[in-house]
Write an enzyme that holds these catalytic residues in place. Sequence first.
Site, mmCIF file in Angstrom:
data_model
loop_
_atom_site.group_PDB
_atom_site.id
_atom_site.type_symbol
_atom_site.label_atom_id
_atom_site.label_comp_id
_atom_site.label_asym_id
_atom_site.label_seq_id
_atom_site.Cartn_x
_atom_site.Cartn_y
_atom_site.Cartn_z
ATOM 1 N N GLY A 13 -10.474 -0.251 -3.545
ATOM 2 C CA GLY A 13 -9.661 0.578 -4.420
ATOM 3 C C GLY A 13 -10.392 1.099 -5.640
ATOM 4 N N ILE A 14 -9.696 1.094 -6.774
ATOM 5 C CA ILE A 14 -10.259 1.626 -8.009
ATOM 6 C C ILE A 14 -11.518 0.856 -8.411
ATOM 7 C CG2 ILE A 14 -9.845 1.961 -10.481
ATOM 8 C CD1 ILE A 14 -6.897 2.415 -9.817
ATOM 9 N N ASP A 33 -14.749 -10.368 -7.047
ATOM 10 C CA ASP A 33 -13.509 -10.173 -6.296
ATOM 11 C C ASP A 33 -13.091 -11.505 -5.675
ATOM 12 O OD1 ASP A 33 -12.124 -7.357 -5.220
ATOM 13 O OD2 ASP A 33 -11.676 -9.095 -3.960
ATOM 14 N N TYR A 151 5.239 -5.287 -14.615
ATOM 15 C CA TYR A 151 3.947 -4.589 -14.567
ATOM 16 C C TYR A 151 3.765 -3.741 -15.819
ATOM 17 C CZ TYR A 151 0.341 -1.296 -12.957
ATOM 18 O OH TYR A 151 -0.791 -0.515 -12.847
ATOM 19 N N LYS A 155 0.915 -3.961 -18.917
ATOM 20 C CA LYS A 155 0.042 -2.852 -19.312
ATOM 21 C C LYS A 155 0.213 -2.501 -20.799
ATOM 22 C CE LYS A 155 -1.924 -2.554 -15.352
ATOM 23 N NZ LYS A 155 -3.355 -2.889 -15.188
ATOM 24 N N PRO A 181 -4.802 4.991 -15.492
ATOM 25 C CA PRO A 181 -4.597 5.871 -14.336
ATOM 26 C C PRO A 181 -3.120 6.143 -14.076
ATOM 27 C CG PRO A 181 -5.978 3.961 -13.796
ATOM 28 C CD PRO A 181 -5.309 3.672 -15.100
ATOM 29 N N GLY A 182 -2.888 7.158 -13.248
ATOM 30 C CA GLY A 182 -1.538 7.495 -12.816
ATOM 31 C C GLY A 182 -1.292 7.022 -11.396
ATOM 32 N N THR A 186 -4.321 4.355 -3.377
ATOM 33 C CA THR A 186 -5.037 3.177 -2.894
ATOM 34 C C THR A 186 -4.044 2.272 -2.166
ATOM 35 O OG1 THR A 186 -4.570 1.927 -4.918
ATOM 36 C CG2 THR A 186 -6.587 3.288 -4.896
#
Length: 255
Positions: A13-14, A33, A151, A155, A181-182, A186
């Site tokens: 992903g990102i 990871d 979530y 943030k 990010p928007g 992903t």
Amino acid sequence: MTKTAIVTGAGQGIGRGIALQLAQDGFNIVVADLNEKTAATTATEIKNLGVDSLPLVADVSDEAAFNQLVAEAHEHFPTIDVLVNNAGIAQVATIEETSAADFDKIFKINVNSIFYGIKAVAPIMRAQGSGKIINAGSIASHQGIELLGPYSATKFAIRGLTQAAAQELAKDHITVNAYAPGIVLTPMWDLIDKRMSEIHNVPIGASRDKFIAGIALGRGETPQDVAGLVSFLASEKSDYITGQTIIVDGGINYS
């Protein structure tokens, strides 16, 4: 001397996109990871770009594990110039449906890991005379999103932690910023879309398409769109920027 960046959640992903971009920028990359296989795959891709890469398996929501990650990275590479606190998860549910355990879990992974990361690398960067810490925010750092309450709370917390750390570490020539990010296409957003579809009783893809319809640039975001901003924040071009959570969302209209 080649600089080194640690990127958490870099197996896919990102995080993978950021790791590959920073490798293209000339950084050696520590690929952190939970998934040993994806970490190794990303590290191999990075080495093929002509820089060094160290894959490490780490649960960054555990302070001891994060400290060990940084110690191993610093043992392998002489400097730790950039830390990208990218690892995170999302949970899709109403606030009433969310258990206390799930609420604690998302904070532990999304917020505690950044807290641990800042604490782990700050002494190393201070001794070096400089460094850059880059945290994973979100458009939900600026506006809470329905069905993403916990979530969104994480943030917002990351945004505050970024601002405070930036003020504390500025005297040590360490900058602290975040990227927001928007709708990044992903596997995480596939899970968000699936859960929203179940809750709203709409077809798979309908929720994602509704969000994308509100993006001025007319498309969903890619990891590379995010990686471009992180590349800038990791470079000398951003030396006079600190304490910011910069939105990279294609121009989402919230009205």
